[in-house]
Design an enzyme around this catalytic site. Structure first.
Site, mmCIF file in Angstrom:
data_model
loop_
_atom_site.group_PDB
_atom_site.id
_atom_site.type_symbol
_atom_site.label_atom_id
_atom_site.label_comp_id
_atom_site.label_asym_id
_atom_site.label_seq_id
_atom_site.Cartn_x
_atom_site.Cartn_y
_atom_site.Cartn_z
ATOM 1 N N ASN A 212 44.494 35.709 51.573
ATOM 2 C CA ASN A 212 43.374 36.066 50.852
ATOM 3 C C ASN A 212 41.986 35.956 51.830
ATOM 4 O OD1 ASN A 212 42.076 33.331 50.787
ATOM 5 N ND2 ASN A 212 44.102 32.888 49.710
ATOM 6 N N ASP A 281 48.925 31.204 45.097
ATOM 7 C CA ASP A 281 49.630 30.685 43.971
ATOM 8 C C ASP A 281 51.187 31.258 43.933
ATOM 9 O OD1 ASP A 281 47.704 29.346 42.444
ATOM 10 O OD2 ASP A 281 46.651 31.374 41.852
ATOM 11 N N LYS A 291 62.035 42.404 60.551
ATOM 12 C CA LYS A 291 61.342 43.222 59.981
ATOM 13 C C LYS A 291 61.520 44.207 58.887
ATOM 14 C CE LYS A 291 57.710 46.507 61.470
ATOM 15 N NZ LYS A 291 57.541 47.695 62.349
ATOM 16 N N PHE A 324 37.628 23.239 43.753
ATOM 17 C CA PHE A 324 36.789 24.449 43.609
ATOM 18 C C PHE A 324 37.293 25.469 42.753
ATOM 19 C CE2 PHE A 324 33.529 24.224 47.085
ATOM 20 C CZ PHE A 324 33.781 22.882 47.644
ATOM 21 N N LYS A 338 39.976 24.303 34.357
ATOM 22 C CA LYS A 338 40.681 23.591 35.559
ATOM 23 C C LYS A 338 40.417 22.267 35.796
ATOM 24 C CE LYS A 338 41.110 28.171 37.563
ATOM 25 N NZ LYS A 338 40.439 29.187 38.648
ATOM 26 N N LYS A 342 43.508 19.718 35.554
ATOM 27 C CA LYS A 342 43.719 19.323 37.061
ATOM 28 C C LYS A 342 43.290 17.711 36.839
ATOM 29 C CE LYS A 342 44.328 23.773 39.115
ATOM 30 N NZ LYS A 342 44.504 24.410 40.136
HETATM 31 N N1 CTP Z 1 44.803 24.944 44.066
HETATM 32 C C1 CTP Z 1 45.641 24.163 44.467
HETATM 33 N N2 CTP Z 1 47.041 24.757 44.592
HETATM 34 C C2 CTP Z 1 47.274 26.112 44.036
HETATM 35 C C3 CTP Z 1 46.168 26.813 43.454
HETATM 36 C C4 CTP Z 1 44.915 26.080 43.579
HETATM 37 O O1 CTP Z 1 45.657 23.029 45.197
HETATM 38 N N3 CTP Z 1 48.594 26.305 44.317
HETATM 39 C C5 CTP Z 1 43.602 24.316 43.936
HETATM 40 C C6 CTP Z 1 42.393 25.039 44.916
HETATM 41 O O2 CTP Z 1 42.441 24.429 46.103
HETATM 42 C C7 CTP Z 1 41.035 24.904 44.008
HETATM 43 C C8 CTP Z 1 41.380 24.799 42.688
HETATM 44 O O3 CTP Z 1 42.885 24.542 42.740
HETATM 45 O O4 CTP Z 1 40.376 23.737 44.455
HETATM 46 C C9 CTP Z 1 41.347 26.004 41.762
HETATM 47 O O5 CTP Z 1 41.956 26.981 42.473
HETATM 48 P P1 CTP Z 1 41.720 28.564 41.932
HETATM 49 O O6 CTP Z 1 42.625 29.465 42.954
HETATM 50 O O7 CTP Z 1 40.291 28.687 41.544
HETATM 51 O O8 CTP Z 1 42.650 28.256 40.650
HETATM 52 P P2 CTP Z 1 44.048 28.319 40.292
HETATM 53 O O9 CTP Z 1 44.476 26.835 39.644
HETATM 54 O O10 CTP Z 1 44.992 28.958 41.274
HETATM 55 O O11 CTP Z 1 44.109 29.409 38.633
HETATM 56 P P3 CTP Z 1 44.050 30.913 38.841
HETATM 57 O O12 CTP Z 1 44.274 31.562 39.907
HETATM 58 O O13 CTP Z 1 44.879 31.120 37.598
HETATM 59 O O14 CTP Z 1 42.529 31.241 38.626
#
Ligand code: CTP
Length: 397
Positions: A212, A281, A291, A324, A338, A342
């Protein structure tokens, strides 16, 4: 360049060594960061670089002689020691180290160092054999015992033709150490802070990955702010292009699984955990050994990565856990969800659609929501300033 030394008064003592020319760049960088710099040169330093150079760069009169008539429009000579917030000796030769260690004050620089009550930093540079000499080692150990700070020289080829430890440390390290000592609020002294930053990269095949746009700037700013405030900082970083602040333990990872492993290995004894990383995720279900060749349309089967923050929230006891979240719609509702699911102490939410917020920018616009439901909206400001606000909240908690 950042203005992190705005209003800070730095006295720079230059001694006689070939690295004196590098002190010009150090002074220039300190000035660009906003510091007010006054340079003192020893007689031997003036054999290497002229005072005019330092005067031009620092925009202040350079002090060379103990018995010059004081110019009362400038800082009086004798008050130099109390004028400065930080004293940097750069380069610091075996001679000045030996003099100070022996209590000798026979010129303007050694006299001022002796009178200084502010942090004194020696950026050592000399021939490697001199640096290894037991007398020099003993002098350094003695000065460290009295609270003087040393920036060790780097290894490499030296002007005298030898190779070894003796080169002046790199410019960033020197200005970082000045910044550390200039930052007076050490309210995180004795605390351990764990920060994650940057994206993760999930391998598809030997040449491709899913990732990303995270630049890591917010997490690196949080790690730096915690370090400035005296914490012992571990930064677990995905692949980014930023040089971390000096003396932070950095663990580099690529995938979410690697980040999960690194975080779980260091999270138990952390007092504060700041999870600024943008963790993928999903990852490819299978990583191709070779490859992947193009054919027609294709799709990649994905599988879930561990949710690191969620796992930390489950086992959290006395830690402060900060998450975050970055959204493109329903910012507050998503952030609140969240925060609860969490088990966070607070969450820092930012709306990707707003100019000046999100990935790659040096600024951010955030709303902090804590577990009591208190919401604080913060106007656009630098990621470094936001990092300090986040740490203020951790300290309050
Ligand atoms: N985070 C994490 N591990 C993951 C995904 C997210 O530790 N696999 C943590 C990120 O570092 C951040 C928080 O969770 O502090 C929220 O991340 P975000 O990407 O906004 O949300 P998600 O929980 O992944 O939910 P979604 O993608 O469905 O919005």
């Amino acid at each position: 360049m950042d203005k992190t030394l705005n209003g800070i008064k730095v006295a720079v003592g230059v001694t006689g060594c070939i690295a004196a020319y590098k002190a010009v760049e150090v002074v220039s960088r300190l000035k660009k960061k906003g510091a007010d710099v006054r340079v003192v040169m020893t007689k031997s330093a003036r054999e290497f670089v002229g005072p005019l150079t330092f005067g031009t760069i620092s925009k202040n009169k350079v002090i060379c002689d103990m018995f010059e008539l004081p110019d009362y429009s400038e800082v009086e000579h004798i008050s130099m020691a109390s004028w400065a917030d930080v004293f940097l000796v750069c380069p610091a030769t075996a001679n000045i180290i030996g003099k100070v260690a022996s209590g000798i004050a026979d010129d303007f620089l050694s006299t001022t160092i002796m009178a200084a009550k502010v942090p004194v930093i020696f950026a050592a540079a000399m021939n490697n054999n001199m640096y290894d000499n037991p007398i020099v080692r003993e002098n350094i150990a003695k000065l460290k015992k009295y609270g003087y700070c040393f920036i060790d020289p780097d290894e490499g080829s030296l002007a005298c033709g030898t190779v070894g430890k003796g080169r002046l440390a790199d410019y960033d390290k020197i200005t970082d150490v000045v910044e550390y000592h200039a930052y007076k609020n050490k309210d995180l002294l004795g605390k351990k802070v764990l920060v994650t930053a940057g994206p993760t990269a999930e391998k598809i095949d030997p040449v491709r990955f899913i990732s990303n746009h995270s630049s890591g700037k917010m997490g690196y700013a949080a790690a730096k702010a915690a370090k400035l405030r005296g914490a012992q900082v571990t930064l677990i970083s995905g692949p980014v292009n930023i040089k971390p602040f000096t003396d932070i333990d950095v663990i580099y990872v690529n995938s979410a699984q690697e980040m999960y492993d690194a975080v779980t290995a260091s999270s138990d004894d952390a007092d504060i955990i700041i999870k600024a990383a943008a963790v993928a995720d999903y990852k490819p279900l299978n990583i191709a050994e070779h490859k992947i060749k193009k054919t027609g349309d294709m799709s990649i089967a994905l599988t879930r990565n561990p949710d690191i923050l969620n796992e930390l929230g489950k086992k959290k006891q006395n830690q402060i856990l900060v998450g975050f979240c970055m959204e493109t719609k329903d910012l507050i509702a998503n952030a609140e969800k969240k925060l609860k699911s969490k088990n966070l102490d607070f969450i820092v939410a930012n709306d990707l659609s707003r100019e000046g917020a999100g990935f790659k920018t040096d600024t951010n616009i955030v709303t902090i929501i804590d577990k009591k439901g208190q919401k604080t909206s913060i106007d656009m400001m630098s990621k470094e300033d936001i990092a300090h606000i986040i740490l203020d909240k951790c300290v309050q908690m």
